[in-house]
Motif scaffolding. Structure first.
Motif, PDB file in Angstrom:
ATOM      1  N   VAL A 151      -0.493   5.863   9.686  1.00 42.66           N
ATOM      2  CA  VAL A 151      -1.254   4.436   9.618  1.00 42.66           C
ATOM      3  C   VAL A 151      -2.112   4.198   8.458  1.00 42.66           C
ATOM      4  O   VAL A 151      -3.045   5.147   8.109  1.00 42.66           O
ATOM      5  CB  VAL A 151      -1.965   4.373  10.999  1.00 42.66           C
ATOM      6  CG1 VAL A 151      -2.329   2.827  10.815  1.00 42.66           C
ATOM      7  CG2 VAL A 151      -1.135   4.609  12.100  1.00 42.66           C
ATOM      8  N   GLN A 152      -1.985   3.290   7.535  1.00 38.23           N
ATOM      9  CA  GLN A 152      -2.741   2.827   6.461  1.00 38.23           C
ATOM     10  C   GLN A 152      -3.186   1.294   6.399  1.00 38.23           C
ATOM     11  O   GLN A 152      -2.304   0.547   6.999  1.00 38.23           O
ATOM     12  CB  GLN A 152      -2.052   3.090   5.177  1.00 38.23           C
ATOM     13  CG  GLN A 152      -1.797   4.921   5.157  1.00 38.23           C
ATOM     14  CD  GLN A 152      -1.174   5.129   3.717  1.00 38.23           C
ATOM     15  OE1 GLN A 152       0.186   4.859   3.421  1.00 38.23           O
ATOM     16  NE2 GLN A 152      -1.686   5.809   2.847  1.00 38.23           N
ATOM     17  N   ARG A 153      -4.158   1.295   5.764  1.00 37.76           N
ATOM     18  CA  ARG A 153      -4.471  -0.249   5.387  1.00 37.76           C
ATOM     19  C   ARG A 153      -3.130  -0.520   4.537  1.00 37.76           C
ATOM     20  O   ARG A 153      -2.803  -0.193   3.455  1.00 37.76           O
ATOM     21  CB  ARG A 153      -5.740  -0.421   4.569  1.00 37.76           C
ATOM     22  CG  ARG A 153      -5.947  -1.563   4.307  1.00 37.76           C
ATOM     23  CD  ARG A 153      -7.314  -1.630   3.532  1.00 37.76           C
ATOM     24  NE  ARG A 153      -7.424  -0.682   2.488  1.00 37.76           N
ATOM     25  CZ  ARG A 153      -6.991  -1.027   1.103  1.00 37.76           C
ATOM     26  NH1 ARG A 153      -6.631  -2.294   0.794  1.00 37.76           N
ATOM     27  NH2 ARG A 153      -7.384  -0.114   0.317  1.00 37.76           N
ATOM     28  N   GLY A 162      -7.024   4.104   3.300  1.00 36.42           N
ATOM     29  CA  GLY A 162      -7.419   4.864   4.335  1.00 36.42           C
ATOM     30  C   GLY A 162      -6.067   5.241   5.060  1.00 36.42           C
ATOM     31  O   GLY A 162      -5.125   4.631   5.155  1.00 36.42           O
ATOM     32  N   ARG A 163      -6.164   6.424   5.712  1.00 36.19           N
ATOM     33  CA  ARG A 163      -5.101   6.884   6.448  1.00 36.19           C
ATOM     34  C   ARG A 163      -5.557   7.567   7.731  1.00 36.19           C
ATOM     35  O   ARG A 163      -6.639   8.111   8.060  1.00 36.19           O
ATOM     36  CB  ARG A 163      -4.450   7.919   5.526  1.00 36.19           C
ATOM     37  CG  ARG A 163      -4.916   9.219   5.329  1.00 36.19           C
ATOM     38  CD  ARG A 163      -4.491  10.278   4.460  1.00 36.19           C
ATOM     39  NE  ARG A 163      -4.995  11.511   4.145  1.00 36.19           N
ATOM     40  CZ  ARG A 163      -6.162  11.613   3.398  1.00 36.19           C
ATOM     41  NH1 ARG A 163      -6.673  10.854   2.698  1.00 36.19           N
ATOM     42  NH2 ARG A 163      -6.632  12.894   3.562  1.00 36.19           N
ATOM     43  N   ALA A 164      -4.574   7.443   8.850  1.00 37.34           N
ATOM     44  CA  ALA A 164      -4.538   8.517  10.023  1.00 37.34           C
ATOM     45  C   ALA A 164      -3.271   8.935  10.361  1.00 37.34           C
ATOM     46  O   ALA A 164      -2.298   8.205  10.302  1.00 37.34           O
ATOM     47  CB  ALA A 164      -5.231   7.433  10.994  1.00 37.34           C
ATOM     48  N   CYS A 191      -1.642  -3.622   8.477  1.00 40.69           N
ATOM     49  CA  CYS A 191      -1.489  -2.293   8.514  1.00 40.69           C
ATOM     50  C   CYS A 191      -0.025  -1.874   8.188  1.00 40.69           C
ATOM     51  O   CYS A 191       0.837  -2.963   8.474  1.00 40.69           O
ATOM     52  CB  CYS A 191      -2.228  -1.656   9.530  1.00 40.69           C
ATOM     53  SG  CYS A 191      -1.552  -1.849  11.022  1.00 40.69           S
ATOM     54  N   GLN A 225      -8.307   0.545  14.649  1.00 45.39           N
ATOM     55  CA  GLN A 225      -9.573   1.284  13.692  1.00 45.39           C
ATOM     56  C   GLN A 225      -9.314   0.609  12.164  1.00 45.39           C
ATOM     57  O   GLN A 225     -10.060   0.145  11.601  1.00 45.39           O
ATOM     58  CB  GLN A 225      -9.752   2.407  13.660  1.00 45.39           C
ATOM     59  CG  GLN A 225     -10.916   3.173  12.860  1.00 45.39           C
ATOM     60  CD  GLN A 225     -10.980   4.424  13.033  1.00 45.39           C
ATOM     61  OE1 GLN A 225     -10.335   5.200  13.782  1.00 45.39           O
ATOM     62  NE2 GLN A 225     -11.904   5.037  12.351  1.00 45.39           N
ATOM     63  N   THR A 226      -7.784   0.722  11.984  1.00 43.36           N
ATOM     64  CA  THR A 226      -7.325   0.374  10.752  1.00 43.36           C
ATOM     65  C   THR A 226      -7.718  -1.284  10.364  1.00 43.36           C
ATOM     66  O   THR A 226      -7.976  -1.735   9.131  1.00 43.36           O
ATOM     67  CB  THR A 226      -6.069   0.683  10.274  1.00 43.36           C
ATOM     68  OG1 THR A 226      -6.080   2.159  10.321  1.00 43.36           O
ATOM     69  CG2 THR A 226      -5.529   0.472   8.756  1.00 43.36           C
ATOM     70  N   ALA A 260      -5.568   4.078  16.064  1.00 46.05           N
ATOM     71  CA  ALA A 260      -5.384   4.215  14.744  1.00 46.05           C
ATOM     72  C   ALA A 260      -5.246   2.857  14.108  1.00 46.05           C
ATOM     73  O   ALA A 260      -6.162   2.338  13.233  1.00 46.05           O
ATOM     74  CB  ALA A 260      -4.385   5.045  14.029  1.00 46.05           C
TER      75      ALA A 260
END
Length: 418
Positions: free
Chosen positions: A219-221, A157-159, A178, A173-174, A170
């Motif tokens: 921002v990613q998992r 997932g990405r933001a 992360c 939420q992630t 972000a």
């Protein structure tokens, strides 16, 4: 679904030079700029093939100019200080030297600078890069991730965020762990390609303010797993050659950073299919490296990025029979590349090591107190074992030892000063 999934992801750049049959009157002289680790392998490859290689350098150097295959050295302005000035200097050099038929940028930033100012270069010189529009797309990770999503290629997932409050939201939420990355591939975040945050406390410690020099962040998992580096050559969106090398260890204790030990493995079918899908959508022509992680938890192949250049650990491909520098020149000048009856085959299980990088990583980890003396001793033991059992080394070569010896000498002098 946007235009990437239906039409070519990259429109040909109006400033791209038309590929020529052999450069300036069939010249076999190559100017290499952007001197970093793979440059040593490039010089060796092209020198053995009968090309005359001029190695450009600035204050940063991989010591490729000390190779027995380097015919000349040319000192140019720093590409990190003034991109346009760097390319203008190249253009002036090429006009003075009509014997040079090819310009081969190796470092990612050098490729970007050359593509940004390609109109300044003589039109009769073959520039050995993918199309400038494709290079620009690869430099912006969010564009690649959007394309991957449209093509059904798995990814974390990405933001994309542009200020500190959005970054904090972000990350919440992630969840943890992360990873926070620059949205532009060639930028670094606090000196790293990405910053792993395993807790809220760790995040606040690393990001008390918005980092300077970044308009946006990704921002990613965080996905834990081995990194697969797919070294490839493609033409008009067709995958011609591909080799997979897995990173077993890096020069950072957290697993980020450059690879210091790896191994060639058989190309997994799912990664091959995803690679073919993305190369076709991008209408890719040239060489590059497409990276995946194999998620330890789910076993899924997770897309990371496409680098429109030789990867830092490229030399293992050359050792296994995939000579990308020569393919890069042929593709750039429009020469025919033989089609294979089936997938490219190569020996799996070939190990490579980068002992100098291992020692540099160990030194930095000790200086920053990231490890203790016990862990340092174990690291050193692992590095020595890795070097002894390696089938090849990324910089060392018995027939061409000077580049590696120069690098070890520089490292020793830096250690003494520190």
């Amino acid at each position: 679904m946007n235009e990437h999934a239906v039409h070519p992801a990259v429109q040909a750049s109006p400033t791209a030079a038309t590929p020529m049959a052999g450069g300036r009157a069939g010249s076999r002289t190559v100017l290499l700029v952007g001197n970093y680790r793979p440059s040593v392998s490039v010089v060796r490859s092209l020198g053995r093939a009968g090309y005359r290689v001029i190695v450009g350098r600035d204050e940063f150097s991989s010591a490729a100019e000390y190779s027995r295959w380097a015919a000349e050295t040319w000192t140019h302005p720093s590409l990190r200080q003034d991109g346009e000035g760097f390319v203008r200097a190249i253009a002036d050099f090429l006009r003075r030297r009509p014997d040079v038929g090819f310009l081969f940028p190796v470092l990612g930033l050098a490729i970007i600078r050359v593509c940004e100012h390609r109109h300044l270069l003589p039109e009769d010189v073959v520039v050995v890069t993918p199309d400038p529009a494709l290079v620009a797309m690869c430099d912006h990770k969010t564009r690649l991730l959007e394309l991957a999503a449209e093509l059904g290629v798995p990814q974390p997932g990405r933001a994309v965020v542009r200020d500190l409050p959005a970054l904090e939201a972000a990350v919440r939420q992630t969840g943890y762990p992360c990873i926070v990355k620059p949205a532009v591939a060639e930028l670094r975040l606090y000196g790293e390609k990405g910053v792993i945050c395993r807790s809220a406390q760790e995040f606040r410690g690393r990001f008390p303010t918005w980092p300077e020099g970044h308009e946006s962040l990704l921002v990613q998992r965080y996905v834990k797993g081995l990194r697969h580096n797919l070294h490839f050559a493609a033409k008009d969106g067709r995958l011609l050659r591909c080799l997979d090398a897995v990173s077993l260890r890096t020069m950072r204790p957290d697993g980020t950073g450059l690879t210091v030990e790896g191994i060639s493995v058989e190309l997994p079918l799912d990664m091959r299919r995803y690679c073919e899908r993305m190369i076709a959508a991008m209408r890719y022509t040239g060489i590059g490296c497409l990276q995946f992680l194999r998620d330890e938890a789910s076993g899924e192949a997770v897309f990371l990025e496409v680098n429109p250049r030789l990867a830092a650990g490229y030399a293992i491909s050359q050792h296994c029979g995939l000579d990308l520098p020569q393919l890069a020149l042929d593709l750039a000048r429009g020469a025919p590349v033989p089609e294979l009856a089936g997938p490219f085959t190569y020996p799996a299980g070939q190990r490579f090591a980068w002992f100098a990088g291992d020692l540099e990583g160990l030194k930095e980890a000790l200086l920053h107190r990231e490890i203790g003396l016990g862990a340092a001793a174990r690291w050193l033991g692992t590095a020595v074992r890795s070097a002894l059992r390696a089938d090849m080394h990324l910089t060392w070569s018995r027939e061409d030892p000077r580049p590696a010896l120069v690098l070890y000498g520089r490292m020793l002098r830096r250690s003494r000063r520190r």
